[in-house]
Design a protein around this motif. Structure first.
Motif, PDB file in Angstrom:
ATOM      1  N   GLY A 220       0.835  -1.190   0.000  1.00  0.00           N
ATOM      2  CA  GLY A 220       0.000   0.000   0.000  1.00  0.00           C
ATOM      3  C   GLY A 220       0.869   1.237   0.000  1.00  0.00           C
ATOM      4  O   GLY A 220       2.038   1.191   0.398  1.00  0.00           O
ATOM      5  N   VAL A 221       0.318   2.360  -0.452  1.00  0.00           N
ATOM      6  CA  VAL A 221       1.093   3.595  -0.551  1.00  0.00           C
ATOM      7  C   VAL A 221       0.305   4.750   0.061  1.00  0.00           C
ATOM      8  O   VAL A 221      -0.880   4.938  -0.234  1.00  0.00           O
ATOM      9  N   LEU A 222       0.989   5.521   0.900  1.00  0.00           N
ATOM     10  CA  LEU A 222       0.477   6.792   1.408  1.00  0.00           C
ATOM     11  C   LEU A 222       1.111   7.903   0.572  1.00  0.00           C
ATOM     12  O   LEU A 222       2.336   7.926   0.411  1.00  0.00           O
ATOM     13  N   VAL A 223       0.284   8.802   0.070  1.00  0.00           N
ATOM     14  CA  VAL A 223       0.791   9.908  -0.742  1.00  0.00           C
ATOM     15  C   VAL A 223       0.445  11.210  -0.040  1.00  0.00           C
ATOM     16  O   VAL A 223      -0.697  11.668  -0.083  1.00  0.00           O
ATOM     17  N   ALA A 224       1.425  11.783   0.662  1.00  0.00           N
ATOM     18  CA  ALA A 224       1.236  13.097   1.278  1.00  0.00           C
ATOM     19  C   ALA A 224       1.636  14.127   0.236  1.00  0.00           C
ATOM     20  O   ALA A 224       2.803  14.201  -0.144  1.00  0.00           O
ATOM     21  N   SER A 225       0.660  14.889  -0.227  1.00  0.00           N
ATOM     22  CA  SER A 225       0.900  15.662  -1.451  1.00  0.00           C
ATOM     23  C   SER A 225       0.524  17.123  -1.303  1.00  0.00           C
ATOM     24  O   SER A 225      -0.350  17.490  -0.516  1.00  0.00           O
ATOM     25  N   MET A 226       1.197  17.952  -2.106  1.00  0.00           N
ATOM     26  CA  MET A 226       0.839  19.362  -2.220  1.00  0.00           C
ATOM     27  C   MET A 226       0.267  19.664  -3.604  1.00  0.00           C
ATOM     28  O   MET A 226       0.009  20.815  -3.937  1.00  0.00           O
ATOM     29  N   ARG A 227       0.109  18.626  -4.427  1.00  0.00           N
ATOM     30  CA  ARG A 227      -0.474  18.825  -5.754  1.00  0.00           C
ATOM     31  C   ARG A 227      -1.362  17.630  -6.088  1.00  0.00           C
ATOM     32  O   ARG A 227      -1.321  16.598  -5.424  1.00  0.00           O
ATOM     33  N   ASP A 228      -2.158  17.765  -7.139  1.00  0.00           N
ATOM     34  CA  ASP A 228      -3.100  16.716  -7.514  1.00  0.00           C
ATOM     35  C   ASP A 228      -2.348  15.437  -7.911  1.00  0.00           C
ATOM     36  O   ASP A 228      -1.580  15.435  -8.880  1.00  0.00           O
ATOM     37  N   PRO A 229      -2.552  14.320  -7.176  1.00  0.00           N
ATOM     38  CA  PRO A 229      -1.830  13.086  -7.482  1.00  0.00           C
ATOM     39  C   PRO A 229      -2.574  12.159  -8.436  1.00  0.00           C
ATOM     40  O   PRO A 229      -2.141  11.037  -8.670  1.00  0.00           O
ATOM     41  N   THR A 230      -3.707  12.597  -9.002  1.00  0.00           N
ATOM     42  CA  THR A 230      -4.590  11.710  -9.751  1.00  0.00           C
ATOM     43  C   THR A 230      -3.894  10.983 -10.895  1.00  0.00           C
ATOM     44  O   THR A 230      -4.023   9.756 -11.050  1.00  0.00           O
ATOM     45  N   ALA A 231      -3.142  11.701 -11.718  1.00  0.00           N
ATOM     46  CA  ALA A 231      -2.519  11.072 -12.898  1.00  0.00           C
ATOM     47  C   ALA A 231      -1.525   9.993 -12.492  1.00  0.00           C
ATOM     48  O   ALA A 231      -1.504   8.895 -13.068  1.00  0.00           O
ATOM     49  N   GLY A 232      -0.694  10.273 -11.494  1.00  0.00           N
ATOM     50  CA  GLY A 232       0.292   9.297 -11.056  1.00  0.00           C
ATOM     51  C   GLY A 232      -0.341   8.059 -10.445  1.00  0.00           C
ATOM     52  O   GLY A 232       0.116   6.932 -10.670  1.00  0.00           O
ATOM     53  N   ILE A 233      -1.417   8.260  -9.682  1.00  0.00           N
ATOM     54  CA  ILE A 233      -2.106   7.127  -9.068  1.00  0.00           C
ATOM     55  C   ILE A 233      -2.789   6.274 -10.134  1.00  0.00           C
ATOM     56  O   ILE A 233      -2.762   5.039 -10.075  1.00  0.00           O
ATOM     57  N   ALA A 234      -3.404   6.935 -11.122  1.00  0.00           N
ATOM     58  CA  ALA A 234      -4.094   6.194 -12.180  1.00  0.00           C
ATOM     59  C   ALA A 234      -3.136   5.243 -12.900  1.00  0.00           C
ATOM     60  O   ALA A 234      -3.518   4.133 -13.292  1.00  0.00           O
ATOM     61  N   ARG A 235      -1.885   5.653 -13.050  1.00  0.00           N
ATOM     62  CA  ARG A 235      -0.905   4.837 -13.765  1.00  0.00           C
ATOM     63  C   ARG A 235      -0.584   3.537 -13.024  1.00  0.00           C
ATOM     64  O   ARG A 235      -0.325   2.508 -13.650  1.00  0.00           O
ATOM     65  N   ILE A 236      -0.622   3.558 -11.702  1.00  0.00           N
ATOM     66  CA  ILE A 236      -0.213   2.369 -10.930  1.00  0.00           C
ATOM     67  C   ILE A 236      -1.392   1.634 -10.311  1.00  0.00           C
ATOM     68  O   ILE A 236      -1.207   0.637  -9.631  1.00  0.00           O
ATOM     69  N   ARG A 237      -2.620   2.098 -10.575  1.00  0.00           N
ATOM     70  CA  ARG A 237      -3.783   1.595  -9.814  1.00  0.00           C
ATOM     71  C   ARG A 237      -3.975   0.090  -9.941  1.00  0.00           C
ATOM     72  O   ARG A 237      -4.409  -0.565  -9.000  1.00  0.00           O
ATOM     73  N   SER A 238      -3.653  -0.478 -11.070  1.00  0.00           N
ATOM     74  CA  SER A 238      -3.859  -1.919 -11.240  1.00  0.00           C
ATOM     75  C   SER A 238      -2.814  -2.744 -10.494  1.00  0.00           C
ATOM     76  O   SER A 238      -2.988  -3.948 -10.304  1.00  0.00           O
ATOM     77  N   HIS A 239      -1.737  -2.107 -10.037  1.00  0.00           N
ATOM     78  CA  HIS A 239      -0.673  -2.816  -9.335  1.00  0.00           C
ATOM     79  C   HIS A 239      -0.735  -2.624  -7.819  1.00  0.00           C
ATOM     80  O   HIS A 239      -0.357  -3.513  -7.068  1.00  0.00           O
ATOM     81  N   VAL A 240      -1.190  -1.460  -7.378  1.00  0.00           N
ATOM     82  CA  VAL A 240      -1.286  -1.165  -5.943  1.00  0.00           C
ATOM     83  C   VAL A 240      -2.677  -0.643  -5.667  1.00  0.00           C
ATOM     84  O   VAL A 240      -3.005   0.481  -6.033  1.00  0.00           O
ATOM     85  N   ARG A 241      -3.501  -1.464  -5.037  1.00  0.00           N
ATOM     86  CA  ARG A 241      -4.871  -1.037  -4.791  1.00  0.00           C
ATOM     87  C   ARG A 241      -5.017  -0.145  -3.555  1.00  0.00           C
ATOM     88  O   ARG A 241      -5.607   0.918  -3.625  1.00  0.00           O
ATOM     89  N   PRO A 242      -4.475  -0.561  -2.406  1.00  0.00           N
ATOM     90  CA  PRO A 242      -4.641   0.309  -1.231  1.00  0.00           C
ATOM     91  C   PRO A 242      -3.771   1.572  -1.349  1.00  0.00           C
ATOM     92  O   PRO A 242      -2.555   1.499  -1.298  1.00  0.00           O
ATOM     93  N   ILE A 243      -4.425   2.693  -1.553  1.00  0.00           N
ATOM     94  CA  ILE A 243      -3.738   3.982  -1.625  1.00  0.00           C
ATOM     95  C   ILE A 243      -4.520   4.983  -0.784  1.00  0.00           C
ATOM     96  O   ILE A 243      -5.753   5.045  -0.863  1.00  0.00           O
TER      97      ILE A 243
ATOM     98  N   ASP B  53     -14.611  13.236  -5.239  1.00  0.00           N
ATOM     99  CA  ASP B  53     -15.013  11.909  -5.740  1.00  0.00           C
ATOM    100  C   ASP B  53     -13.808  11.012  -6.026  1.00  0.00           C
ATOM    101  O   ASP B  53     -13.800  10.250  -7.008  1.00  0.00           O
ATOM    102  N   ALA B  54     -12.811  11.095  -5.189  1.00  0.00           N
ATOM    103  CA  ALA B  54     -11.582  10.321  -5.396  1.00  0.00           C
ATOM    104  C   ALA B  54     -11.823   8.830  -5.212  1.00  0.00           C
ATOM    105  O   ALA B  54     -12.652   8.410  -4.395  1.00  0.00           O
ATOM    106  N   ASP B  55     -11.059   8.023  -5.956  1.00  0.00           N
ATOM    107  CA  ASP B  55     -11.131   6.565  -5.851  1.00  0.00           C
ATOM    108  C   ASP B  55     -10.099   6.071  -4.835  1.00  0.00           C
ATOM    109  O   ASP B  55      -9.365   5.118  -5.081  1.00  0.00           O
ATOM    110  N   TRP B  56     -10.041   6.731  -3.708  1.00  0.00           N
ATOM    111  CA  TRP B  56      -9.145   6.344  -2.613  1.00  0.00           C
ATOM    112  C   TRP B  56      -9.594   7.064  -1.346  1.00  0.00           C
ATOM    113  O   TRP B  56     -10.411   7.985  -1.389  1.00  0.00           O
TER     114      TRP B  56
END
Length: 361
Positions: free
Chosen positions: A147-170, A179-182
């Motif tokens: 699983g990955v925790l993403v502490a962010s100061m910018r929109d992480p949507t594109a980066g998460i979408a790229r890995i979503r099929s490999h790491v589900r718990p985010i 309406d985030a998928d996490w």
């Protein structure tokens, strides 16, 4: 040990085995099967106490350290969690890391941290960013992190979408995507702004200056929104003052630009960062005609300042909820892995701690 034959140095085979022990070496040393060693490493509860101890003693004697690569390949998981943070110049992310690390460790989980190098201070000063957030997302996916925790100061949507099929718990921390998928963990930045206004309004102050960088990152947008909403609700005249950075020098410059006059009504300076507030206080200390807080009340809004005993006046500011955010993020990350999980958006309240810079001695 080494032996010498006809001037040629020969490595003792037994020493070579001990230099790079593997699971077979451990089994021979302990007098058990390879399967028993595997159970000792992965399912120790299956072994009798004396057998387990024998294997552990052999591991200690040999200095054996297992390789996780093969295990990860077989199981398609690594028994580790990832945490990506912006540059740790920001105290909030230091506390988030501490809270996440302590909570994960208490649950027998390993947390591996990566610094994306995103720096809001540099961004405010006009320096180019070398943001590695998406690169580390991909790295943790390649490592089959659980699983990955993403502490962010910018929109992480594109980066998460790229890995979503490999790491589900985010779980995303500090950035709100509708309406985030996490799952999401946030500090209540709008509340920070409202609380600042309510505090000075309760002191009878009717005019305030909000010193801030432009709306470059989401927390700034939210705190400004809270400040303006609070000012409208309490009838406070609010004046925006743009600073050229987040440091104390920028705070001094901003305070110098504010038309503060002795004998006028009491006003407040609400600074986006504690460093900005410290700079404003430094400017005011050099003004013989103005007193803090009798003429000008000053407060910070990021909880990032630590009084080392050298401050000439204690700064009113918030108490950062970073450790609570980190702990909550680990809870949500584990919940994300459960069947039927429904994503949660958790907002942590932020207390304001009044001190001498607004209350006086």
């Amino acid at each position: 040990m080494k032996t010498h034959t006809a001037g040629v140095q020969v490595q003792d085979p037994k020493a070579m085995k001990r230099a790079n022990p593997n699971i077979n070496t451990v089994a021979r040393e302990a007098g058990v099967s390879v399967g028993t060693v595997s159970n000792a490493l992965n399912n120790p509860e299956r072994l009798a106490g004396d057998t387990l101890q024998r294997v552990q003693d052999a591991i200690e004697r040999l200095g054996y350290i297992r390789s996780s690569a093969g295990r990860t390949l077989i199981r398609n998981r690594s028994d580790s969690l990832g945490l990506i943070t912006p540059d740790l110049v920001n105290e909030l992310f230091v506390r988030i890391a501490r809270g996440a690390q302590a909570t994960a460790s208490a649950q027998g989980q390993r947390l591996v941290m990566a610094n994306s190098l995103f720096n809001a201070h540099d961004l405010a000063a006009g320096y180019a960013q070398h943001d590695l957030q998406d690169s580390y997302l991909e790295y943790f996916a390649e490592a089959r992190t659980d699983g990955v925790l993403v502490a962010s100061m910018r929109d992480p949507t594109a980066g998460i979408a790229r890995i979503r099929s490999h790491v589900r718990p985010i779980v995303v921390i500090n950035y709100d995507v509708p309406d985030a998928d996490w799952c999401t963990v946030l500090m209540d930045n709008e509340q920070v702004g409202r609380s600042a206004i309510e505090h000075v309004a309760d002191l009878g102050i009717r005019r305030a200056y909000f010193v801030s960088i432009p709306d470059l990152v989401q927390p700034v947008v939210e705190r400004r929104r809270g400040v303006h909403a609070g000012a409208a609700a309490r009838g406070i005249e609010l004046i925006d003052v743009t600073s050229l950075g987040l440091d104390s020098a920028a705070g001094q410059a901003a305070a110098a630009a504010i038309p503060l006059r002795a004998g006028s009504e009491r006003v407040a300076i609400l600074a986006l960062s504690d460093d900005l507030a410290a700079g404003a206080l430094a400017h005011l200390r050099g003004r013989d005609d103005l007193r803090v807080p009798q003429d000008v009340a000053v407060l910070g809004m990021d909880g990032d300042h630590h009084d080392s005993g050298l401050d000439w006046i204690a700064l009113t500011s918030i108490e950062l909820p970073g450790q609570a955010m980190g702990a909550e993020a680990i809870r949500l990350l584990n919940a994300e892995a459960e069947p039927g999980h429904v994503h949660e958006r958790v907002v942590i309240p932020v207390p304001l701690i009044p001190r001498a810079s607004t209350l006086g001695a």
